[in-house]
Scaffold this motif. Sequence first.
Motif, PDB file in Angstrom:
ATOM      1  N   LEU A 152       0.900  -1.156  -0.550  1.00  0.00           N
ATOM      2  CA  LEU A 152      -0.228  -0.106   0.380  1.00  0.00           C
ATOM      3  C   LEU A 152       0.819   0.893  -0.064  1.00  0.00           C
ATOM      4  O   LEU A 152       2.010   1.317   0.659  1.00  0.00           O
ATOM      5  N   LEU A 153       0.520   2.336  -0.812  1.00  0.00           N
ATOM      6  CA  LEU A 153       1.262   3.699  -0.916  1.00  0.00           C
ATOM      7  C   LEU A 153       1.727   3.973   0.385  1.00  0.00           C
ATOM      8  O   LEU A 153       2.816   4.588   0.269  1.00  0.00           O
ATOM      9  N   GLY A 154       0.361   3.829   1.680  1.00  0.00           N
ATOM     10  CA  GLY A 154       1.127   4.596   3.080  1.00  0.00           C
ATOM     11  C   GLY A 154       1.903   4.053   3.939  1.00  0.00           C
ATOM     12  O   GLY A 154       1.735   4.374   4.860  1.00  0.00           O
ATOM     13  N   ASP A 155       2.538   2.409   3.259  1.00  0.00           N
ATOM     14  CA  ASP A 155       3.180   1.337   3.895  1.00  0.00           C
ATOM     15  C   ASP A 155       4.573   2.306   3.564  1.00  0.00           C
ATOM     16  O   ASP A 155       5.675   1.621   4.185  1.00  0.00           O
ATOM     17  N   VAL A 156       4.836   2.550   2.881  1.00  0.00           N
ATOM     18  CA  VAL A 156       6.192   2.568   2.179  1.00  0.00           C
ATOM     19  C   VAL A 156       5.841   4.758   1.910  1.00  0.00           C
ATOM     20  O   VAL A 156       7.457   5.953   1.939  1.00  0.00           O
ATOM     21  N   ALA A 157       4.721   5.603   2.270  1.00  0.00           N
ATOM     22  CA  ALA A 157       5.473   7.048   1.639  1.00  0.00           C
ATOM     23  C   ALA A 157       4.420   7.539   2.314  1.00  0.00           C
ATOM     24  O   ALA A 157       2.704   7.217   2.814  1.00  0.00           O
ATOM     25  N   GLN A 158       4.844   8.573   3.236  1.00  0.00           N
ATOM     26  CA  GLN A 158       3.650   9.689   4.169  1.00  0.00           C
ATOM     27  C   GLN A 158       3.518  11.298   3.498  1.00  0.00           C
ATOM     28  O   GLN A 158       4.053  11.799   2.916  1.00  0.00           O
ATOM     29  N   PHE A 159       1.972  11.602   3.552  1.00  0.00           N
ATOM     30  CA  PHE A 159       1.840  12.640   3.125  1.00  0.00           C
ATOM     31  C   PHE A 159       1.473  14.098   3.212  1.00  0.00           C
ATOM     32  O   PHE A 159       0.661  13.647   4.597  1.00  0.00           O
ATOM     33  N   GLN A 160       1.801  15.114   3.679  1.00  0.00           N
ATOM     34  CA  GLN A 160       1.229  16.277   4.539  1.00  0.00           C
ATOM     35  C   GLN A 160       0.299  16.758   3.247  1.00  0.00           C
ATOM     36  O   GLN A 160       1.481  17.822   2.481  1.00  0.00           O
ATOM     37  N   THR A 161      -0.363  16.982   2.973  1.00  0.00           N
ATOM     38  CA  THR A 161      -1.538  17.734   1.674  1.00  0.00           C
ATOM     39  C   THR A 161      -1.572  19.069   2.514  1.00  0.00           C
ATOM     40  O   THR A 161      -2.670  19.037   3.099  1.00  0.00           O
ATOM     41  N   GLY A 162      -1.933  20.338   1.287  1.00  0.00           N
ATOM     42  CA  GLY A 162      -2.854  21.509   1.349  1.00  0.00           C
ATOM     43  C   GLY A 162      -2.279  22.293   2.598  1.00  0.00           C
ATOM     44  O   GLY A 162      -2.582  23.397   2.628  1.00  0.00           O
ATOM     45  N   GLN A 163      -0.820  22.450   2.467  1.00  0.00           N
ATOM     46  CA  GLN A 163      -0.118  23.650   3.084  1.00  0.00           C
ATOM     47  C   GLN A 163      -0.531  24.781   1.727  1.00  0.00           C
ATOM     48  O   GLN A 163      -0.113  24.508   0.923  1.00  0.00           O
ATOM     49  N   ILE A 164      -0.948  26.178   2.281  1.00  0.00           N
ATOM     50  CA  ILE A 164      -0.763  27.032   1.132  1.00  0.00           C
ATOM     51  C   ILE A 164       0.762  28.558   2.099  1.00  0.00           C
ATOM     52  O   ILE A 164       0.227  28.764   2.381  1.00  0.00           O
ATOM     53  N   LYS A 165       1.332  28.128   1.005  1.00  0.00           N
ATOM     54  CA  LYS A 165       2.908  28.590   0.997  1.00  0.00           C
ATOM     55  C   LYS A 165       2.861  29.971  -0.277  1.00  0.00           C
ATOM     56  O   LYS A 165       1.960  30.073  -1.087  1.00  0.00           O
ATOM     57  N   LYS A 166       3.692  31.440  -0.177  1.00  0.00           N
ATOM     58  CA  LYS A 166       3.718  31.754  -0.889  1.00  0.00           C
ATOM     59  C   LYS A 166       5.495  30.973  -1.931  1.00  0.00           C
ATOM     60  O   LYS A 166       6.737  30.953  -1.256  1.00  0.00           O
ATOM     61  N   ARG A 167       5.439  31.230  -2.865  1.00  0.00           N
ATOM     62  CA  ARG A 167       6.619  30.810  -3.918  1.00  0.00           C
ATOM     63  C   ARG A 167       6.592  32.346  -4.645  1.00  0.00           C
ATOM     64  O   ARG A 167       5.584  32.439  -5.480  1.00  0.00           O
ATOM     65  N   ASN A 168       7.242  32.742  -5.250  1.00  0.00           N
ATOM     66  CA  ASN A 168       7.472  34.237  -6.210  1.00  0.00           C
ATOM     67  C   ASN A 168       6.873  34.978  -5.738  1.00  0.00           C
ATOM     68  O   ASN A 168       5.958  35.446  -7.061  1.00  0.00           O
ATOM     69  N   GLY A 169       6.015  35.458  -4.648  1.00  0.00           N
ATOM     70  CA  GLY A 169       4.850  36.265  -4.727  1.00  0.00           C
ATOM     71  C   GLY A 169       3.688  35.405  -5.214  1.00  0.00           C
ATOM     72  O   GLY A 169       1.739  36.318  -4.615  1.00  0.00           O
ATOM     73  N   ASN A 170       3.719  34.454  -5.492  1.00  0.00           N
ATOM     74  CA  ASN A 170       2.431  33.481  -5.763  1.00  0.00           C
ATOM     75  C   ASN A 170       1.639  32.199  -5.068  1.00  0.00           C
ATOM     76  O   ASN A 170       2.752  31.662  -4.275  1.00  0.00           O
ATOM     77  N   ARG A 171       0.571  32.156  -4.740  1.00  0.00           N
ATOM     78  CA  ARG A 171       0.114  31.329  -3.829  1.00  0.00           C
ATOM     79  C   ARG A 171       0.429  29.742  -4.777  1.00  0.00           C
ATOM     80  O   ARG A 171      -0.149  30.522  -5.520  1.00  0.00           O
ATOM     81  N   VAL A 172       0.736  29.343  -3.425  1.00  0.00           N
ATOM     82  CA  VAL A 172       1.273  27.225  -3.954  1.00  0.00           C
ATOM     83  C   VAL A 172       0.520  26.503  -2.842  1.00  0.00           C
ATOM     84  O   VAL A 172       0.461  26.776  -1.909  1.00  0.00           O
ATOM     85  N   ARG A 173      -0.098  25.787  -3.094  1.00  0.00           N
ATOM     86  CA  ARG A 173      -0.184  24.139  -2.003  1.00  0.00           C
ATOM     87  C   ARG A 173       1.151  23.585  -2.515  1.00  0.00           C
ATOM     88  O   ARG A 173       1.392  22.621  -4.079  1.00  0.00           O
ATOM     89  N   ARG A 174       1.484  23.589  -1.157  1.00  0.00           N
ATOM     90  CA  ARG A 174       2.683  22.395  -0.661  1.00  0.00           C
ATOM     91  C   ARG A 174       2.358  21.293  -0.159  1.00  0.00           C
ATOM     92  O   ARG A 174       1.808  21.287   1.102  1.00  0.00           O
ATOM     93  N   ASP A 175       2.580  20.224  -0.546  1.00  0.00           N
ATOM     94  CA  ASP A 175       2.523  19.142  -0.351  1.00  0.00           C
ATOM     95  C   ASP A 175       4.043  18.112   0.259  1.00  0.00           C
ATOM     96  O   ASP A 175       4.294  18.900  -1.019  1.00  0.00           O
ATOM     97  N   VAL A 176       4.474  17.881   1.406  1.00  0.00           N
ATOM     98  CA  VAL A 176       5.676  17.700   1.759  1.00  0.00           C
ATOM     99  C   VAL A 176       5.527  15.973   1.407  1.00  0.00           C
ATOM    100  O   VAL A 176       4.537  14.993   2.157  1.00  0.00           O
ATOM    101  N   ILE A 177       6.472  15.266   0.952  1.00  0.00           N
ATOM    102  CA  ILE A 177       6.610  13.772   0.436  1.00  0.00           C
ATOM    103  C   ILE A 177       7.484  13.038   1.979  1.00  0.00           C
ATOM    104  O   ILE A 177       8.476  13.521   1.275  1.00  0.00           O
TER     105      ILE A 177
END
Length: 190
Positions: free
Chosen positions: A122-147
């Motif tokens: 299963l994907l959860g056996d080998v990877a963890q995801f933190q989804t939906g962090q809203i950050k800024k990159r180069n002045g623009n909003r981005v959704r950042r998922d940490v894997i």
Amino acid sequence: MSLLSTDAFVVEQPWSAMSLLLRSKYRVEAYDGYDAPLGFADETRRAFGVGFLRRMSLSRWTPFHLRVVAPNGEPLLVITKSAGFFRRPTKVAAPNGQPIGSIVPQRSRYALLDANGTQLCLLGDVAQFQTGQIKKRNGNRVRRDVIQIRPGTTGSIRLLAVAAAVAFDIVRGIGTNHLSSDAGSFLPIE
């Protein structure tokens, strides 16, 4: 360090009002923990009328054909998902078209299958995801998922986990339609 060998990385995509409402083309960028680019995934081709269907909030039922590319332009993976009203697997192949395997949605989890259709884990056996962090990159909003991929994960399991990370919205059946997702479009910017 490359996208296919690193254990921790972030995946970002545009997160503005226009991208939430009108974006019909899938594109994400991957970075390491020091904000160095690791690559990107974007669509290479689309069937006629797909853009219209995606703007009408029907993105999850449209086909996707993505390429994953390193910053130097080297192709890394090909990710495809066919159209349909039922949960379809996301298929992953090498740049030369050789099948690696697929990611199949199950009840609240995702199975990683080899090229023959045998479940590896299963994907959860080998990877963890933190989804939906809203950050800024180069002045623009981005959704950042940490894997975070479990250290020591190798072979087709690692490639499938990376593919799931860069195509997570496609794997989970959202596509480019974020207005109906649970990704938190109104989360505060950090």
